[in-house]
Design a protein around this motif. Structure first.
Motif, PDB file in Angstrom:
ATOM      1  N   UNK A  94       0.847  -1.193   0.000  1.00  0.00           N
ATOM      2  CA  UNK A  94       0.000   0.000   0.000  1.00  0.00           C
ATOM      3  C   UNK A  94       0.882   1.243   0.000  1.00  0.00           C
ATOM      4  N   UNK A  95       0.493   2.252  -0.727  1.00  0.00           N
ATOM      5  CA  UNK A  95       1.278   3.479  -0.830  1.00  0.00           C
ATOM      6  C   UNK A  95       1.281   4.241   0.491  1.00  0.00           C
ATOM      7  N   UNK A  96       2.247   5.153   0.698  1.00  0.00           N
ATOM      8  CA  UNK A  96       2.249   5.968   1.922  1.00  0.00           C
ATOM      9  C   UNK A  96       0.940   6.729   2.140  1.00  0.00           C
ATOM     10  N   UNK A  97       0.344   7.240   1.061  1.00  0.00           N
ATOM     11  CA  UNK A  97      -0.917   7.978   1.211  1.00  0.00           C
ATOM     12  C   UNK A  97      -2.019   7.075   1.756  1.00  0.00           C
ATOM     13  N   UNK A  98      -2.085   5.849   1.265  1.00  0.00           N
ATOM     14  CA  UNK A  98      -3.087   4.904   1.744  1.00  0.00           C
ATOM     15  C   UNK A  98      -2.793   4.503   3.191  1.00  0.00           C
ATOM     16  N   UNK A  99      -1.539   4.298   3.511  1.00  0.00           N
ATOM     17  CA  UNK A  99      -1.147   3.971   4.883  1.00  0.00           C
ATOM     18  C   UNK A  99      -1.645   5.055   5.841  1.00  0.00           C
ATOM     19  N   UNK A 100      -1.442   6.309   5.465  1.00  0.00           N
ATOM     20  CA  UNK A 100      -1.875   7.421   6.316  1.00  0.00           C
ATOM     21  C   UNK A 100      -3.393   7.434   6.490  1.00  0.00           C
ATOM     22  N   UNK A 101      -4.133   7.161   5.408  1.00  0.00           N
ATOM     23  CA  UNK A 101      -5.590   7.108   5.497  1.00  0.00           C
ATOM     24  C   UNK A 101      -6.054   6.020   6.460  1.00  0.00           C
ATOM     25  N   UNK A 102      -5.475   4.842   6.335  1.00  0.00           N
ATOM     26  CA  UNK A 102      -5.870   3.721   7.175  1.00  0.00           C
ATOM     27  C   UNK A 102      -5.584   4.022   8.640  1.00  0.00           C
ATOM     28  N   UNK A 103      -4.401   4.552   8.913  1.00  0.00           N
ATOM     29  CA  UNK A 103      -4.031   4.883  10.295  1.00  0.00           C
ATOM     30  C   UNK A 103      -5.023   5.883  10.883  1.00  0.00           C
ATOM     31  N   UNK A 104      -5.398   6.904  10.119  1.00  0.00           N
ATOM     32  CA  UNK A 104      -6.322   7.923  10.605  1.00  0.00           C
ATOM     33  C   UNK A 104      -7.698   7.334  10.912  1.00  0.00           C
ATOM     34  N   UNK A 105      -8.200   6.487  10.023  1.00  0.00           N
ATOM     35  CA  UNK A 105      -9.520   5.900  10.234  1.00  0.00           C
ATOM     36  C   UNK A 105      -9.513   4.980  11.460  1.00  0.00           C
ATOM     37  N   UNK A 106      -8.477   4.182  11.597  1.00  0.00           N
ATOM     38  CA  UNK A 106      -8.374   3.313  12.777  1.00  0.00           C
ATOM     39  C   UNK A 106      -8.360   4.145  14.061  1.00  0.00           C
TER      40      UNK A 106
END
Length: 287
Positions: A94-106
């Motif tokens: 997963x790209x860094x942008x997607x990683x950041x999105x997932x972390x925020x939602x969690x």
């Protein structure tokens, strides 16, 4: 024996889930299962595993008892792994942008998942503060044996790719996370399933949409040029590969949703169900 019949048998790929399916309830491999699988391997049978476990999780198991004759599918299809040579064959990151999105939602749901990254042929797990009893038990069982593979930090590094997120909690808590991810991050896939070993504990795992157990076994099938796929499972995260198999087998202890997707219900995991069925199917293909 006609050559074409032998080729039909040898052109079958058998892929099994581990926990609750191939492994005994105590996470061991029975001597009977090991003997059957190794005998079939000597005859040219192509067999491996498709699991949610990472490389770290594999090291918890006595897998050297069995000869695997095809690449393993790890982390719900994220990675193909050559167990004999301890080599990662491919991975879906997963790209860094997607990683950041997932972390925020969690974080909005009070969850701090384990985040997995690949370095060379090793997988490292990154984590912050744990948020459930299941996660603490998971970490405690691994940290004593593999301390170098777990890295705790005050916050996540979201500037780099990652291959996987995993967290544990109640079903209701994790369903809320899963639903928001489905709405906000279409480039990831999630799987939610019940823990085989702890009551009232569920897993939510998040990975690139190119992965999944279905795509993982497809990649192995393509690599080997197999034209028949037989899979074995027990839980909800096995459904994708059950749906694409030529023969979908579910152990007798499987959850109702998995059994509903099965072509064949086989013996339980504590009855060597996978190995016994493989032995019978292999013999039938050569008749």
């Amino acid at each position: 024996m006609p050559v074409e019949i032998l080729e039909t048998a040898m052109n079958t790929l058998y892929m099994t889930d581990l926990d609750g399916t191939f492994l005994q309830p105590n996470q061991s491999i029975s001597p009977r299962t090991a003997a059957i699988i190794n005998q079939l391997a000597a005859q040219g049978c192509r067999f491996s595993i498709c699991t949610a476990r990472s490389l770290i999780g594999l090291q918890m198991l006595p897998l050297d008892q069995v000869r695997f004759t095809a690449p393993m599918v790890l982390m719900n299809g994220v990675m193909l792994y050559d167990y004999e040579h301890r080599t990662i064959l491919d991975q879906m990151a997963m790209s860094p942008a997607v990683v950041a999105q997932v972390v925020d939602i969690c974080a909005r749901h009070g969850k701090n998942p384990f985040l997995y990254r690949v370095e060379g042929n090793r997988v490292f797990s990154h984590y912050t503060a744990l948020t459930s009893v299941g996660e603490r038990a998971f970490l405690d069982s691994r940290l004593q044996r593999f301390p170098e593979l777990f890295r705790q930090a005050a916050e996540y590094d979201t500037t780099r790719e990652a291959v996987y997120f995993s967290m544990q909690d109640t079903r209701a808590c994790l369903q809320a996370v899963q639903q928001e991810l489905a709405q906000e991050v279409p480039s990831v896939t999630t799987t939610l399933y019940k823990d085989n070993y702890m009551e009232n504990n569920w897993y939510l795992e998040i990975f690139d949409c190119r992965a999944g157990k279905d795509n993982g076994v497809r990649r192995v099938k393509q690599r080997l040029g197999a034209d028949r796929l037989v899979v074995f499972g027990d839980n909800d995260n096995d459904l994708p590969m059950l749906h694409i198999a030529d023969v979908a087998c579910v152990v007798g202890n499987g959850v109702p949703t998995a059994q509903a997707a099965a072509d064949v219900i086989i013996g339980r995991n504590d009855q060597d169900g996978v190995a016994v069925y493989m032995q019978q199917d292999w013999a039938a293909q050569k008749e």
